[in-house]
Design a protein around this motif. Structure first.
Motif, PDB file in Angstrom:
ATOM      1  N   ALA A 150       0.827  -1.204   0.000  1.00  0.00           N
ATOM      2  CA  ALA A 150       0.000   0.000   0.000  1.00  0.00           C
ATOM      3  C   ALA A 150       0.863   1.256   0.000  1.00  0.00           C
ATOM      4  O   ALA A 150       0.582   2.226  -0.715  1.00  0.00           O
ATOM      5  CB  ALA A 150      -0.938   0.000   1.205  1.00  0.00           C
TER       6      ALA A 150
ATOM      7  N   GLN B 182     -10.725   6.996 -11.297  1.00  0.00           N
ATOM      8  CA  GLN B 182      -9.323   7.392 -11.179  1.00  0.00           C
ATOM      9  C   GLN B 182      -8.602   7.285 -12.519  1.00  0.00           C
ATOM     10  O   GLN B 182      -8.738   6.295 -13.232  1.00  0.00           O
ATOM     11  CB  GLN B 182      -8.614   6.503 -10.150  1.00  0.00           C
TER      12      GLN B 182
ATOM     13  N   PHE C  61      -7.737   0.657   0.120  1.00  0.00           N
ATOM     14  CA  PHE C  61      -7.225   0.372  -1.217  1.00  0.00           C
ATOM     15  C   PHE C  61      -7.937  -0.856  -1.772  1.00  0.00           C
ATOM     16  O   PHE C  61      -8.215  -1.805  -1.033  1.00  0.00           O
ATOM     17  CB  PHE C  61      -5.723   0.080  -1.179  1.00  0.00           C
TER      18      PHE C  61
ATOM     19  N   GLU D 209      -5.379   0.390  -5.743  1.00  0.00           N
ATOM     20  CA  GLU D 209      -5.984   1.684  -6.065  1.00  0.00           C
ATOM     21  C   GLU D 209      -6.620   2.281  -4.822  1.00  0.00           C
ATOM     22  O   GLU D 209      -7.463   1.654  -4.176  1.00  0.00           O
ATOM     23  CB  GLU D 209      -7.036   1.524  -7.159  1.00  0.00           C
ATOM     24  N   LEU D 210      -6.212   3.494  -4.470  1.00  0.00           N
ATOM     25  CA  LEU D 210      -6.822   4.190  -3.344  1.00  0.00           C
ATOM     26  C   LEU D 210      -8.281   4.479  -3.688  1.00  0.00           C
ATOM     27  O   LEU D 210      -8.578   5.166  -4.662  1.00  0.00           O
ATOM     28  CB  LEU D 210      -6.074   5.495  -3.058  1.00  0.00           C
ATOM     29  N   SER D 211      -9.206   3.943  -2.885  1.00  0.00           N
ATOM     30  CA  SER D 211     -10.630   4.107  -3.177  1.00  0.00           C
ATOM     31  C   SER D 211     -11.319   5.086  -2.244  1.00  0.00           C
ATOM     32  O   SER D 211     -12.313   5.712  -2.624  1.00  0.00           O
ATOM     33  CB  SER D 211     -11.345   2.758  -3.110  1.00  0.00           C
TER      34      SER D 211
ATOM     35  N   LEU E  28      -7.172   4.724   5.398  1.00  0.00           N
ATOM     36  CA  LEU E  28      -7.094   4.630   3.940  1.00  0.00           C
ATOM     37  C   LEU E  28      -7.557   3.246   3.499  1.00  0.00           C
ATOM     38  O   LEU E  28      -7.162   2.235   4.096  1.00  0.00           O
ATOM     39  CB  LEU E  28      -5.652   4.843   3.470  1.00  0.00           C
TER      40      LEU E  28
ATOM     41  N   LEU F 255       1.037   4.179  -3.009  1.00  0.00           N
ATOM     42  CA  LEU F 255       0.937   5.630  -2.837  1.00  0.00           C
ATOM     43  C   LEU F 255       2.109   6.335  -3.501  1.00  0.00           C
ATOM     44  O   LEU F 255       1.941   7.337  -4.193  1.00  0.00           O
ATOM     45  CB  LEU F 255       0.899   5.989  -1.351  1.00  0.00           C
TER      46      LEU F 255
ATOM     47  N   TRP G 217     -10.791   7.461   1.852  1.00  0.00           N
ATOM     48  CA  TRP G 217     -10.164   7.633   3.157  1.00  0.00           C
ATOM     49  C   TRP G 217     -11.124   8.376   4.072  1.00  0.00           C
ATOM     50  O   TRP G 217     -12.039   9.072   3.630  1.00  0.00           O
ATOM     51  CB  TRP G 217      -8.818   8.361   3.067  1.00  0.00           C
TER      52      TRP G 217
ATOM     53  N   LEU H 257      -0.421  11.020   1.280  1.00  0.00           N
ATOM     54  CA  LEU H 257      -0.621  11.030  -0.163  1.00  0.00           C
ATOM     55  C   LEU H 257       0.401  11.901  -0.871  1.00  0.00           C
ATOM     56  O   LEU H 257       0.745  11.652  -2.026  1.00  0.00           O
ATOM     57  CB  LEU H 257      -2.018  11.559  -0.507  1.00  0.00           C
TER      58      LEU H 257
END
Length: 215
Positions: free
Chosen positions: A42, A193, A161, A172-174, A159, A46, A176, A120
């Motif tokens: 993770a 994204q 992902f 993929e960061l979805s 966060l 980032l 937070w 981030l």
């Protein structure tokens, strides 16, 4: 609308008050090797983001929502452009996170280093030192909670992902969630994204309502 603007201000305040790292003495969480692998992946995901643009929906603790477009350019730059009719902008130029309320001509700034968004934005932040994996029912989702236990007043950021082969680093960061010391919880959910876009630095400037010059 006044209530919604207040909620945006709470989001910006929470982002500024919850420090991710205030001391190098924060220890790495003692977790199983597999969990540490997910945490490292993770963090790598980032750091692998160069530029990103996504739609976002911001939800406050009472379920009220605002939408807009997020633009990210590492290191240090981010812009939350809210939906039409919301006279608010949240932007970072690489050194500070700035909250602008055009309805009252107010500008507030916080150093990125004192913001959970530092996870981030700052490639030098070692999330491994102050983050831990949290249980998630879905095996395709990785959750990380970041807090400084010695300073609960700084708040918490969580966060989430989603495993996605085409995303930088395979995750993929979805979304937070920021939780401040007054228990104000704000969730940012992302969709659509896009990575590797050409994003000019001018994207992260703003019209200062206190003056006629552009910043």
């Amino acid at each position: 609308m006044n209530r919604l603007i207040k909620n945006v201000r709470l989001f910006a305040g929470a982002a500024a008050s919850a420090a991710l790292v205030v001391s190098a003495a924060v220890a790495v969480s003692a977790q199983a090797p597999a969990a540490q692998g997910d945490l490292a992946q993770a963090v790598g995901a980032l750091r692998a983001i160069g530029t990103m643009r996504a739609n976002f929906v911001q939800t406050d603790r009472n379920g009220r929502k605002l939408s807009g477009v997020l633009t990210l350019k590492r290191p240090g730059r981010i812009r939350f452009q809210y939906e039409k009719g919301v006279p608010i902008l949240v932007v970072s130029d690489g050194s500070a996170l700035t909250f602008i309320d055009y309805s009252v001509r107010q500008v507030q700034r916080w150093p990125i280093r004192n913001s959970p968004l530092g996870a981030l934005l700052d490639p030098n932040r070692d999330v491994m030192k102050y983050g831990r994996l949290i249980p998630v029912d879905n095996r395709n989702v990785v959750g990380i909670e970041v807090r400084d236990k010695a300073h609960p007043e700084y708040g918490v950021i969580t966060l989430l992902f989603v495993r996605k082969a085409s995303a930088p680093g395979g995750l993929e960061l979805s979304s937070w969630a920021s939780l401040d010391s007054q228990n104000n919880r704000t969730v940012i959910s992302l969709s659509g994204q896009q990575y590797g876009l050409a994003v000019p630095d001018s994207t992260f400037r703003f019209n200062d309502p206190r003056a006629t010059t552009r910043r």
